[in-house]
Scaffold this motif. Sequence first.
Motif, PDB file in Angstrom:
ATOM      1  N   ARG A 107       0.829  -1.208   0.000  1.00 12.34           N
ATOM      2  CA  ARG A 107       0.000   0.000   0.000  1.00 12.34           C
ATOM      3  C   ARG A 107       0.865   1.261   0.000  1.00 12.34           C
ATOM      4  NH1 ARG A 107      -3.038  -1.601   3.677  1.00 12.34           N
ATOM      5  NH2 ARG A 107      -2.059  -0.596   5.446  1.00 12.34           N
ATOM      6  N   ASN A 108       2.026   1.203   0.672  1.00 14.26           N
ATOM      7  CA  ASN A 108       2.900   2.377   0.740  1.00 14.26           C
ATOM      8  C   ASN A 108       3.474   2.755  -0.621  1.00 14.26           C
ATOM      9  OD1 ASN A 108       2.560   2.758   3.456  1.00 14.26           O
ATOM     10  ND2 ASN A 108       4.354   1.534   4.049  1.00 14.26           N
ATOM     11  N   ARG A 109       3.568   1.778  -1.507  1.00 15.70           N
ATOM     12  CA  ARG A 109       4.102   2.098  -2.827  1.00 15.70           C
ATOM     13  C   ARG A 109       3.019   2.071  -3.904  1.00 15.70           C
ATOM     14  NH1 ARG A 109       6.520  -3.112  -1.780  1.00 15.70           N
ATOM     15  NH2 ARG A 109       5.548  -4.733  -3.079  1.00 15.70           N
ATOM     16  N   SER A 110       1.743   2.166  -3.454  1.00 14.62           N
ATOM     17  CA  SER A 110       0.615   2.141  -4.386  1.00 14.62           C
ATOM     18  C   SER A 110      -0.089   3.493  -4.424  1.00 14.62           C
ATOM     19  CB  SER A 110      -0.383   1.052  -3.991  1.00 14.62           C
ATOM     20  OG  SER A 110       0.229  -0.217  -4.028  1.00 14.62           O
ATOM     21  N   VAL A 111      -0.665   3.797  -5.567  1.00 16.53           N
ATOM     22  CA  VAL A 111      -1.371   5.069  -5.780  1.00 16.53           C
ATOM     23  C   VAL A 111      -2.700   4.758  -6.464  1.00 16.53           C
ATOM     24  CG1 VAL A 111      -1.322   7.283  -7.001  1.00 16.53           C
ATOM     25  CG2 VAL A 111       0.774   6.380  -5.973  1.00 16.53           C
ATOM     26  N   ARG A 112      -3.747   5.415  -5.994  1.00 14.38           N
ATOM     27  CA  ARG A 112      -5.062   5.246  -6.623  1.00 14.38           C
ATOM     28  C   ARG A 112      -5.209   6.259  -7.747  1.00 14.38           C
ATOM     29  NH1 ARG A 112      -9.784   2.614  -6.210  1.00 14.38           N
ATOM     30  NH2 ARG A 112      -8.749   1.306  -4.690  1.00 14.38           N
ATOM     31  N   ILE A 113      -5.760   5.795  -8.851  1.00 10.81           N
ATOM     32  CA  ILE A 113      -5.956   6.630 -10.040  1.00 10.81           C
ATOM     33  C   ILE A 113      -7.446   6.758 -10.288  1.00 10.81           C
ATOM     34  CG2 ILE A 113      -5.342   6.970 -12.456  1.00 10.81           C
ATOM     35  CD1 ILE A 113      -3.130   4.913 -12.068  1.00 10.81           C
ATOM     36  N   ARG A 114      -7.905   7.978 -10.431  1.00  7.83           N
ATOM     37  CA  ARG A 114      -9.315   8.225 -10.710  1.00  7.83           C
ATOM     38  C   ARG A 114      -9.464   8.936 -12.056  1.00  7.83           C
ATOM     39  NH1 ARG A 114      -8.869   8.568  -5.124  1.00  7.83           N
ATOM     40  NH2 ARG A 114     -10.422   7.324  -3.982  1.00  7.83           N
ATOM     41  N   ASN A 115     -10.698   8.944 -12.533  1.00 15.31           N
ATOM     42  CA  ASN A 115     -11.058   9.617 -13.789  1.00 15.31           C
ATOM     43  C   ASN A 115     -10.428   8.929 -15.001  1.00 15.31           C
ATOM     44  OD1 ASN A 115     -12.502  11.641 -15.174  1.00 15.31           O
ATOM     45  ND2 ASN A 115     -10.639  12.842 -15.445  1.00 15.31           N
ATOM     46  N   ILE A 116     -10.287   7.603 -14.941  1.00 18.53           N
ATOM     47  CA  ILE A 116      -9.794   6.905 -16.129  1.00 18.53           C
ATOM     48  C   ILE A 116     -10.958   6.728 -17.106  1.00 18.53           C
ATOM     49  CG2 ILE A 116      -8.024   5.698 -14.797  1.00 18.53           C
ATOM     50  CD1 ILE A 116      -9.694   3.174 -15.016  1.00 18.53           C
ATOM     51  N   PRO A 117     -10.704   6.745 -18.404  1.00  9.25           N
ATOM     52  CA  PRO A 117     -11.785   6.575 -19.379  1.00  9.25           C
ATOM     53  C   PRO A 117     -12.477   5.229 -19.220  1.00  9.25           C
ATOM     54  CG  PRO A 117      -9.780   7.378 -20.438  1.00  9.25           C
ATOM     55  CD  PRO A 117      -9.408   6.987 -19.050  1.00  9.25           C
ATOM     56  N   SER A 118     -13.740   5.204 -19.538  1.00 11.92           N
ATOM     57  CA  SER A 118     -14.502   3.965 -19.457  1.00 11.92           C
ATOM     58  C   SER A 118     -13.925   2.924 -20.423  1.00 11.92           C
ATOM     59  CB  SER A 118     -15.969   4.233 -19.792  1.00 11.92           C
ATOM     60  OG  SER A 118     -16.726   3.054 -19.755  1.00 11.92           O
ATOM     61  N   GLY A 119     -13.813   1.690 -19.950  1.00 14.39           N
ATOM     62  CA  GLY A 119     -13.300   0.613 -20.790  1.00 14.39           C
ATOM     63  C   GLY A 119     -11.792   0.609 -20.950  1.00 14.39           C
ATOM     64  N   THR A 120     -11.072   1.294 -20.081  1.00 11.46           N
ATOM     65  CA  THR A 120      -9.610   1.344 -20.186  1.00 11.46           C
ATOM     66  C   THR A 120      -8.996  -0.043 -19.989  1.00 11.46           C
ATOM     67  OG1 THR A 120      -9.479   3.638 -19.443  1.00 11.46           O
ATOM     68  CG2 THR A 120      -7.509   2.300 -19.156  1.00 11.46           C
ATOM     69  N   GLN A 121      -8.059  -0.400 -20.871  1.00 13.70           N
ATOM     70  CA  GLN A 121      -7.342  -1.655 -20.719  1.00 13.70           C
ATOM     71  C   GLN A 121      -6.211  -1.486 -19.702  1.00 13.70           C
ATOM     72  OE1 GLN A 121      -6.089  -3.684 -24.330  1.00 13.70           O
ATOM     73  NE2 GLN A 121      -7.433  -2.388 -25.542  1.00 13.70           N
ATOM     74  N   GLU A 122      -6.041  -2.495 -18.849  1.00  9.27           N
ATOM     75  CA  GLU A 122      -4.961  -2.435 -17.867  1.00  9.27           C
ATOM     76  C   GLU A 122      -3.605  -2.333 -18.562  1.00  9.27           C
ATOM     77  OE1 GLU A 122      -5.218  -5.725 -15.218  1.00  9.27           O
ATOM     78  OE2 GLU A 122      -6.911  -4.922 -14.092  1.00  9.27           O
ATOM     79  N   GLY A 123      -3.462  -3.055 -19.657  1.00 13.03           N
ATOM     80  CA  GLY A 123      -2.185  -3.029 -20.369  1.00 13.03           C
ATOM     81  C   GLY A 123      -1.830  -1.653 -20.896  1.00 13.03           C
TER      82      GLY A 123
END
Length: 1044
Positions: A901-917
């Motif tokens: 968790r200390n090296r993780s960041v949450r990302i918001r406002n990604i486009p719908s249907g975004t591929q993880e890759g």
Amino acid sequence: MDESVALDALADTLTRLSTNSYSVDLHVQHIRLAKSMEDKDQILVALEMATNYIATPDDVWLPLIDAKTAANDINTPEGALEVLGVYSKAEQDYMSFSILQKHLEFLADRHEHFSGLEVEPDSLGELFSDDWTRELMSIVVSKGAGDIAQSHILWDQYYNWELEILEKASMDKKPLLVNVIENILLARLQQPHAKHQDTYQSYSSFTTAHKPPSEYESLLISASKLRSRAVKEYEKREASEMVLAAAGYSLDAYATYIAAERRRRDPDYFILCGLYERGLAEASRRQFAGELGAERATQMFWVGYIDFVNSQGQSAEFWQRATRSAPGSGEVWARYIRFLEREQESEASTDEMDASQNEDIEAAYARALSTTLFSRGRKSDPEVDADQIVPLVLARAGAAKRAVEAGHDDGDSLTTLIKVVEDGIAMVRQASSSGDPRFRLEKFLSEFYLSLADVPDAAVQLWASTAAHYKSSWAAWVAYTDVLIRTYHHDLARKNFQDMSTKNLDYPEALWDAWHNFEHAHGSLSSLEEAIYKITQARAQLETRRAREAEKAYAAAAAQYAEQQSASMPTVPATGATQDSIPIASETMDVDFPAPADTKGKRKAEEEPLVTETSGGKKPRLETPPVSLKRDRENCTVFVADLPSEATEADLKALFKDASCGDIRDIKFTRMPETLVATVEFHDRDSVPAALTKDKKRIHETEIGVHLAWRSTLYVTNFPEKFDDASIRDLFGQYGLIFDVRWPSKKFKATRRFCYLQYTSPPSAERALELHGRELEPDRAISVLISNPERKKERSDADANERELYVAGLSKFATKEDLRKVFETYGPIKEIRLAEDKSGQSKGFAFVDFESETDARAALAANNYELKNRRIAVTFTDSRVRAKNKERTAETGLGRRADARNRSVRIRNIPSGTQEGLLHQLLEKHFLVKRTEVFTALNEAVVELENPAEAGKLLLRTEPIILGENVLQFSEEQAGPSHGQPAAPPPATGGMFVPRATGSRPRAGLGRARKPGLGATQASSSSSAQPPEQKGKKGQDDFRKMLG
């Protein structure tokens, strides 16, 4: 390469260049061979030969400039001018900041040299004086002004030179120089550019130092008003510039940026011209680097550039650049010929004929053909695009036709016109097997014969030869009969209708309609009835043939399906069957399956095998319930291409309404820039063969294509590690229209390097197979295969996880050879990938891929081996494989999760249907990314980075990161709920990036259950809720009583 082999290859290349001097590929090959021979003279010859014929990027020009500078005495005016001529020629090809910066430095250096001479050479004159140098420097700076992201580099260089001149000037010259510099600053403030605030600050500082204090405020207010529009114009494009940079300045990104600018209500001429120049320069660099599709991008950029600046007028230099840069573009040459035609008309109307300014139309056309890029010498040569030949020929023929119509015929125009078009038709038919299905040249010449020349028999002969060449084309035969009708050859037209009505044409219905209409207009009652009778017979024969073909296709597909089913049918033991023994059906993508819910291995009542009696009633027989098959999208989905823009879901349902097609599960439309396509998924794969018979049917008079979706899909792997989505699209875009590129998730394995690329038609995918085995970088051949879902093991290397080891703790001095010496003792090694930073130094970890799983398991013994004074750690790469192949060690409760968790960041406002890759690709361009997980329902994601420092860099980043059109928002990953909402959809185990299959998997080994670490939150179980206090447990009060 052996010297004799290299010399032979060089001689062969020079021979081919002698007949095809405008081929970029041959010039690149010539330069590469010369460099491999390490002969400086031969390299310079190759570079100069390329610049003599085609426009070249700065990689070609910079060595030539250095060679010219070294070969000339630049301390003399003549020598300096010679070098400046090379700079001027180089800058005519493409915008290059490397060349422009070098040019400015050369001008400043020579100015300083000549101004410091006590005795000036007689030939110097005004050369390299302040005013002369200032004028040339301003011209050089203006050539890069259109790049609003980098133009400050050149301008700052020029501005600093002006300040040096001002500082050295005498007091009587300073007022004039102050005015000159002030005007330079004010002009710069009105240009959109990235560093407009720095320019404004420079103006403020300059005003403070060289203007009266009483004027400071008014001058700054005036300058602020002047720059306001330029600032707004740049701010409108700032996001687009960031997207362009994030995409690595790919050609697709440039095309998207340019298209957005063209769509503006009032496109900015300055910015768009700069964009086209930047795009052309990038396309040229990529073309010389061997990137596929770059040549086509260059042609498209030039066509758009020409059309945009058309209203502003173009100079002869502009057209020289265009035809030199895109010599194989018929569209560019056609526009040039029409420009020359307009200029000749204008000169004729004003009686100002100036032959020195523009070349003659005939000379331009001859120059285009002399490139040999529009002709195909032999059938063994590569095909030539007819769409490049036709515009060129039509432009030349159109100019001749208009000259005849205007009465400017010199006696040869008529003959020239006919010869030009006839030669053009021959070139088109020889260029490719398909020719021109629209018959544009034939229609032009036919209309000329019928109207202007009044030789109808020539038109009839033309279409007769066309129909004979395109034997199966309904359009050719309908055009032939049409000209027969127009020239009153009704009997011959009727005979052609009769003869061709039963032939195997690509669309016979159109011919029948034309025959029917002809008999209504020109036939008798008996001929009409005879036509109807024969059309009915022909239609019946066609339907019978199509039904027979459909039946064969259906039978073949059914046989293939039965074979696949028998090959993949799970075998169940007669007795003792258990739940764990039932195999799971193979899927195309990696899927994590849930383990049985009962961790003790007990079978639920409804899962027990059915017991039935045999006919003899002696022994019971165990029957296992059939395995419920997963949704088989790949085998149940057809792809529908070339749909008319007005097509609806009802149209597709009507198309597949036959009972044999079965029930439709889902229809999805995708509107692409060029076309409308759809995917249709059926409930049952048995419905697919019948659906495929709808190929070549029509919806709203438009012929559509129907094919199995996987037949136009490629499985692509083993491409260079630097390749991203844009690189793949650039590489494969030349073979056809790309529908989609799907990238794998790197949630559990960061080294996965493959993708699925889907075209809109199977022929495009088949053409792209020529890339299979091509080395895009040394010793790495790309793998390109049709994505047949029944061949997963064959194409996806399914057991790769069990053969790949992760080696950590490496010394920064460790090399691949060091690792090979350590690990090859355990068995043959397929590949070693050592992670390196930008400087080429080891990052401390690597991946070792063995030929066999057994050798990989044996190599785990190298764990804790000392290499370069460092103890290395060796594990399987995939966490799921590690869990299967080693005993679990004690975990530290919440500690491991807290570390993640200390090296993780949450990302918001990604486009719908975004591929993880794709998200992973974008982020790893800026940070060291370990894995990424997207939560589709929330339009959010979590990215785990290599260490907390990288997470901090991401959270502190001030420049926005843009995905699609969305600016991503970053925040710290919280341990618990936030705003009454879970930070992420809670997995079964409550941790990040835990494979779904491990959610209910029992812990290996014996011993006491671990207690949660300090501060751990209690996870509630939906299956069995426990009260907060249980009977039999002693509390704190009982403990106190015991003590005292």
